[in-house]
Design an enzyme around this catalytic site. Structure first.
Site, PDB file in Angstrom:
ATOM      1  N   HIS A   1      -3.226   7.926   7.094  1.00 32.25           N
ATOM      2  CA  HIS A   1      -3.116   6.466   7.050  1.00 32.25           C
ATOM      3  C   HIS A   1      -4.164   5.837   7.958  1.00 32.25           C
ATOM      4  O   HIS A   1      -3.875   5.033   8.842  1.00 32.25           O
ATOM      5  CB  HIS A   1      -1.693   6.053   7.464  1.00 32.25           C
TER       6      HIS A   1
ATOM      7  N   ASP B   1       0.819  -1.210   0.000  1.00 30.29           N
ATOM      8  CA  ASP B   1       0.000   0.000   0.000  1.00 30.29           C
ATOM      9  C   ASP B   1       0.852   1.260   0.000  1.00 30.29           C
ATOM     10  O   ASP B   1       0.324   2.372  -0.080  1.00 30.29           O
ATOM     11  CB  ASP B   1      -0.982   0.005   1.179  1.00 30.29           C
ATOM     12  N   HIS B   2       2.181   1.091   0.033  1.00 30.68           N
ATOM     13  CA  HIS B   2       3.091   2.236  -0.018  1.00 30.68           C
ATOM     14  C   HIS B   2       3.965   2.239  -1.276  1.00 30.68           C
ATOM     15  O   HIS B   2       4.691   3.208  -1.497  1.00 30.68           O
ATOM     16  CB  HIS B   2       3.992   2.247   1.217  1.00 30.68           C
TER      17      HIS B   2
END
Length: 321
Positions: free
Chosen positions: A271, A67-68
């Site tokens: 986040h 997800d990064h």
């Protein structure tokens, strides 16, 4: 001096209202910008802003979780297809370099520009992006190696001593310009030193952008002279205690207590777990943070833009439509 455009503010997976992690940081004096993380869909979010891949100077990846970083390969490919020729700096864990090399070979991706890869573990001081913008790295605590990036802008303003020039009857024009550019001039048979007529004012701002991290106190030293911390706040403290320590994330309470302990003037939480993406959920996180933090608190939102100006004031300059 620094503008922050949140491209994605969700943890783990995207939702209808929030993309996964990606943050654009622009040096507001010019069009140069850097990207912190590149989750899937990053290039789509960039197309919804006034940022361009041609002006992108560096990409920093905080850690290897998808997800990064899953949007990185497509972004690099699009930059090449759009005619990018200038080299691009990539600061990341060494595993990112290996993943890119394999993916590029297997998909026959050939970039028309050079990637200057910097293993984040080798950074001992600062990486200079341009004359005024620099980046340094700070190790965090997560399930994989994770890092925060300190972004600093230092710029100087030169101001002529107009009263002194007028007292010598020096007319405004080329001689004034020469003095401001650091050149000595001749006037009535004397050599006038530039330093005697120019005042230099140095302005500096510093922001910390953190990757995933369950020990905010690791950033204590980095935050001592920082104006802003942007940090993940995945859960409320109650939820964090229910899910246990294994995800290795921070709660809003943890971040707020840390920010208060180091007297940070500004804190932006991001986040967020998808369970908090509605207004009620974000309000819960915000309320929890405000119970422990007395500085200026903001909750990140996709496409929301903030600016940290030369007098160290953070303000929201736009919101999503």
């Amino acid at each position: 001096m620094l503008q922050f455009t949140f491209l994605g503010t969700s943890s783990g997976v995207p939702s209808l209202t929030r993309n996964v992690s990606d943050l654009a940081v622009r040096h507001s004096k010019n069009k140069d910008w850097i990207l912190i993380d590149a989750g899937e869909g990053t290039q789509h979010r960039i197309q919804q802003t006034n940022l361009t891949l041609q002006n992108l100077k560096a990409i920093c990846i905080t850690h290897v979780h998808g997800d990064h970083c899953y949007g990185l390969l497509g972004l690099l490919a699009s930059a090449g297809m759009n005619g990018r020729k200038d080299a691009l700096t990539l600061i990341a864990p060494k595993e990112i370099q290996a993943w890119l090399a394999s993916s590029m070979q297997l998909t026959e991706l050939y970039l028309p520009y050079e990637i200057n890869f910097i293993d984040v573990t080798t950074i001992k001081d600062k990486v200079q992006i341009n004359n005024e913008l620099s980046i340094s790295a700070h190790a965090l605590h997560h399930r994989v190696a994770s890092y925060a990036f300190a972004i600093e802008v230092t710029q100087q303003q030169k101001k002529l001593n107009v009263e002194a020039l007028n007292a010598l009857s020096i007319s405004k024009g080329k001689l004034w310009g020469d003095l401001q550019q650091g050149k000595n001039i001749e006037w009535n048979g004397d050599i006038l030193q530039s330093q005697d007529f120019v005042e230099i004012n140095t302005q500096q701002v510093k922001a910390i952008v953190s990757g995933d991290n369950d020990q905010p106190e690791l950033l204590h030293q980095a935050c001592e002279n920082a104006d802003l911390l942007i940090h993940e706040s995945t859960y409320t403290q109650e939820t964090l205690e229910k899910v246990g320590a294994s995800p290795m994330h921070s709660s809003a309470k943890m971040l707020a207590e840390f920010a208060e302990s180091v007297k940070l003037p500004y804190l932006i939480l991001t986040h967020f777990s998808p369970r908090y993406h509605d207004a009620k959920g974000i309000a819960l996180l915000e309320q929890e943070a405000k119970q422990s933090y007395t500085g200026q608190l903001f909750m990140a939102e996709d496409l929301k833009v903030f600016e940290l100006d030369a007098v160290k004031t953070l303000s929201k300059i736009s919101t999503p439509e």
